[in-house]
Design a protein around this motif. Structure first.
Motif, PDB file in Angstrom:
ATOM      1  N   ILE A  86     -35.981   8.485   7.712  1.00 19.33           N
ATOM      2  CA  ILE A  86     -37.282   8.777   7.113  1.00 19.33           C
ATOM      3  C   ILE A  86     -37.826  10.097   7.651  1.00 19.33           C
ATOM      4  N   ALA A  87     -37.790  10.252   8.973  1.00 13.33           N
ATOM      5  CA  ALA A  87     -38.273  11.491   9.585  1.00 13.33           C
ATOM      6  C   ALA A  87     -37.414  12.678   9.148  1.00 13.33           C
ATOM      7  N   GLU A  88     -36.138  12.427   8.960  1.00 15.44           N
ATOM      8  CA  GLU A  88     -35.229  13.482   8.485  1.00 15.44           C
ATOM      9  C   GLU A  88     -35.640  13.953   7.095  1.00 15.44           C
ATOM     10  N   GLN A  89     -35.987  13.009   6.232  1.00 15.58           N
ATOM     11  CA  GLN A  89     -36.404  13.361   4.874  1.00 15.58           C
ATOM     12  C   GLN A  89     -37.707  14.148   4.869  1.00 15.58           C
ATOM     13  N   LYS A  90     -38.603  13.819   5.788  1.00 15.44           N
ATOM     14  CA  LYS A  90     -39.915  14.464   5.808  1.00 15.44           C
ATOM     15  C   LYS A  90     -39.838  15.924   6.218  1.00 15.44           C
ATOM     16  N   ILE A  91     -38.727  16.301   6.888  1.00 14.54           N
ATOM     17  CA  ILE A  91     -38.571  17.693   7.307  1.00 14.54           C
ATOM     18  C   ILE A  91     -38.585  18.632   6.109  1.00 14.54           C
ATOM     19  N   SER A  92     -38.040  18.161   4.995  1.00 18.14           N
ATOM     20  CA  SER A  92     -37.955  19.019   3.809  1.00 18.14           C
ATOM     21  C   SER A  92     -39.276  19.136   3.064  1.00 18.14           C
ATOM     22  N   ARG A 112     -41.201   6.401  14.288  1.00 16.19           N
ATOM     23  CA  ARG A 112     -40.982   4.975  14.018  1.00 16.19           C
ATOM     24  C   ARG A 112     -42.046   4.418  13.079  1.00 16.19           C
ATOM     25  N   GLN A 113     -43.282   4.925  13.237  1.00 16.20           N
ATOM     26  CA  GLN A 113     -44.356   4.477  12.354  1.00 16.20           C
ATOM     27  C   GLN A 113     -44.109   4.952  10.924  1.00 16.20           C
ATOM     28  N   MET A 114     -43.582   6.152  10.774  1.00 18.83           N
ATOM     29  CA  MET A 114     -43.192   6.645   9.448  1.00 18.83           C
ATOM     30  C   MET A 114     -42.194   5.687   8.809  1.00 18.83           C
ATOM     31  N   ASP A 115     -41.215   5.292   9.601  1.00 22.83           N
ATOM     32  CA  ASP A 115     -40.164   4.404   9.115  1.00 22.83           C
ATOM     33  C   ASP A 115     -40.749   3.058   8.685  1.00 22.83           C
TER      34      ASP A 115
END
Length: 208
Positions: free
Chosen positions: A57-63, A157-160
């Motif tokens: 999830i955090a990886e996706q938010k980078i974009s 983790r909260q993002m997830d």
């Protein structure tokens, strides 16, 4: 003759005093230099931040969340050689952290995320404050580096959790139940209804 001897002795005394003062200053400078070197080594050793997303999830938010991407990039670039370089980098990290309040993705624009961002910003600004003091408390700086890493993990983790929760399908009738919780729609204006009924009774023709 006695005058020359006295002048000679005075000159020797002055030269000796200057030499002693120089030795004292040199020893003091060496002491400060060793202390600064120890502070630098401690901070340099502890300066390891989590600069990669810990979940998909955090990886996706980078974009899509530029501010988050820029923050992770900033903490991933480790300064070198001087304590001044660490001070400059700390200020840059603080600025990037402050920007995290901007353009939060809609799905994350909620209290659980905002509170974690606020705590993260506080930790980063505290680190920046301590590292810019004339007498740097290196133990506090290194402790805060660990705390900042913990807050980064907590935020990701909260993002997830938010994304995973959004994937759970709502049970049949849950949407109707949630609408009923809206008091403006669920509770009728009974007082107004009673007044209208009373007026109708008063105005209706009576049969003798």
């Amino acid at each position: 003759m006695k005058y020359k001897i006295a002048l000679f002795l005075l000159l020797i005394f002055v030269l000796q005093s200057c030499q002693d003062e120089n030795e004292k200053r040199r020893a003091e400078n060496e002491k400060v230099a060793k202390k600064n070197e120890k502070i630098f080594n401690n901070i340099n050793k502890a300066w390891i931040f989590i600069d990669e997303p810990i979940n998909d999830i955090a990886e996706q938010k980078i974009s899509s969340w530029n501010e988050w991407r820029d923050f992770l990039k900033e903490i991933g670039e480790k300064p070198r050689r001087t304590i001044g370089a660490f001070q400059k980098k700390s200020k840059a990290i603080s600025n990037k952290a402050m920007a995290l309040n901007n353009n939060i993705p809609p799905e994350f624009n909620q209290p659980a995320i905002k509170s974690r961002i606020s705590i993260l910003i506080t930790k980063v600004r505290m680190m920046d404050l301590f590292i810019h003091l004339s007498k740097i408390p290196d133990e506090k700086v290194t402790f805060l580096i660990g705390d900042i890493n913990k807050e980064i993990v907590s935020l990701e983790r909260q993002m997830d959790k938010i994304v995973e929760k959004a994937k759970i399908p709502k049970e049949e009738g849950e949407a109707d139940f949630l609408r009923m919780l809206d008091t403006t729609r669920a509770i009728p204006n009974t007082n107004a209804d009673q007044m209208r009924m009373h007026n109708l009774d008063q105005n209706s023709p009576k049969v003798e």
